[in-house]
Scaffold this active site. Sequence first.
Site, PDB file in Angstrom:
ATOM      1  CG  ASP A  52      47.002  42.460  50.321  1.00 44.79           C
ATOM      2  OD1 ASP A  52      46.657  42.465  49.121  1.00 44.79           O
ATOM      3  OD2 ASP A  52      46.184  42.367  51.259  1.00 44.79           O
ATOM      4  CB  SER A  53      48.700  40.962  44.888  1.00 42.17           C
ATOM      5  OG  SER A  53      49.268  42.201  44.518  1.00 42.17           O
ATOM      6  CG  ASP A  91      46.847  46.512  49.580  1.00 38.19           C
ATOM      7  OD1 ASP A  91      45.869  47.202  49.883  1.00 38.19           O
ATOM      8  OD2 ASP A  91      46.773  45.478  48.877  1.00 38.19           O
ATOM      9  CE  LYS A 121      44.416  47.920  47.227  1.00 38.40           C
ATOM     10  NZ  LYS A 121      43.696  46.840  47.959  1.00 38.40           N
ATOM     11  CD  GLU A 123      41.298  43.295  50.945  1.00 41.79           C
ATOM     12  OE1 GLU A 123      40.576  42.495  51.601  1.00 41.79           O
ATOM     13  OE2 GLU A 123      42.215  42.922  50.192  1.00 41.79           O
ATOM     14  CD  GLU A 190      40.138  41.832  43.683  1.00 45.88           C
ATOM     15  OE1 GLU A 190      40.646  42.631  44.481  1.00 45.88           O
ATOM     16  OE2 GLU A 190      40.644  40.721  43.409  1.00 45.88           O
TER      17      GLU A 190
HETATM   18  O1  KIV Z   1      46.909  43.590  46.370  1.00 46.19           O
HETATM   19  C1  KIV Z   1      46.613  43.956  45.222  1.00 46.19           C
HETATM   20  O2  KIV Z   1      47.365  43.803  44.254  1.00 46.19           O
HETATM   21  C2  KIV Z   1      45.311  44.589  45.035  1.00 46.19           C
HETATM   22  C3  KIV Z   1      44.903  44.901  43.637  1.00 46.19           C
HETATM   23  C4  KIV Z   1      44.480  43.696  42.942  1.00 46.19           C
HETATM   24  C5  KIV Z   1      43.878  45.960  43.594  1.00 46.19           C
HETATM   25  O3  KIV Z   1      44.624  44.809  45.973  1.00 46.19           O
END
Ligand code: KIV
Length: 272
Positions: A52-53, A91, A121, A123, A190
């Site tokens: 989600d980056s 994510d 993934k 959080e 992280e």
């Molecule tokens: O969204 C992302 O890129 C991440 C990584 C930094 C692990 O969660």
Amino acid sequence: MSVHAPEHKRVTTKTILSMKHTGEKIAMLTAYDFLTAKLLDEAGIDIILVGDSVANVFQGLETTVPVTLDEIIYHTKVVRRAVKRAMLVADMPFMSYQVNTEEAVRNCGRVLKESGAEAVKMEGGRRNEVLIRQLVEIGIPVMGHLGLTPQSIYKFGTYEVRAKDSAEAELLKEDARILSEAGVFATVLEKIPSDLAAEVTKSIRSATIGIGAGPGCDGQVLVVNDMLGMNEQFHPRFVRPYANLAKTMREAFQAYIGDVKDNTFPTDAEGY
Ligand code: KIV
């Protein structure tokens, strides 16, 4: 080579767990587009994360909070077309898995079915335990994410290092154990102290993937645009710049503009 031998031995959750076992480090990077994902896969990356980056490095947003499920599915589908060997992880964006287990399972299922990701993934620690158990049972592999969890930026108020005090470190260790026992194959750690990350890594059977968490993790992840040096405004110490693409791109753009203005591009040989 037998005609039946696969050209690329795909990376699976089993591969990741066996890498933890043998001590071979796991290399993971993010991708959001086809060509970057193709280069990463051909280079031999183990895991590609459609993070989600995408909010920060693609959409120009300050936080990851606004990213939608449809946007993650869109980018993961694009990346999927390029990836033959690496494991592809998507994510789960903010509020796609927090409301209740039923909605979360449905959303994770949508991601696997519609995008071609092989794992999701998410959080958070113990609050995801029941969900993770259910997903793993259904056949949806899960990667956890502890420490600095950017979707909670409004709760933390800062992107500083997490778990520096012993109370938060104890909570994180317990969360890592709960996630591992619930069935995650790996957990991103992280921005936490290196000693804590190394201790967690030694204490759980699933893999740890660090970002700003030191060398003691089973693997490492970075945001691809950051390690390529594309963002001149972002220089945290955990990002090693492997290239200076901002400079390369700017120079290329300036050279092109100059050539067009001077009428030295295109030449006759570059036309039909
Ligand atoms: O969204 C992302 O890129 C991440 C990584 C930094 C692990 O969660």
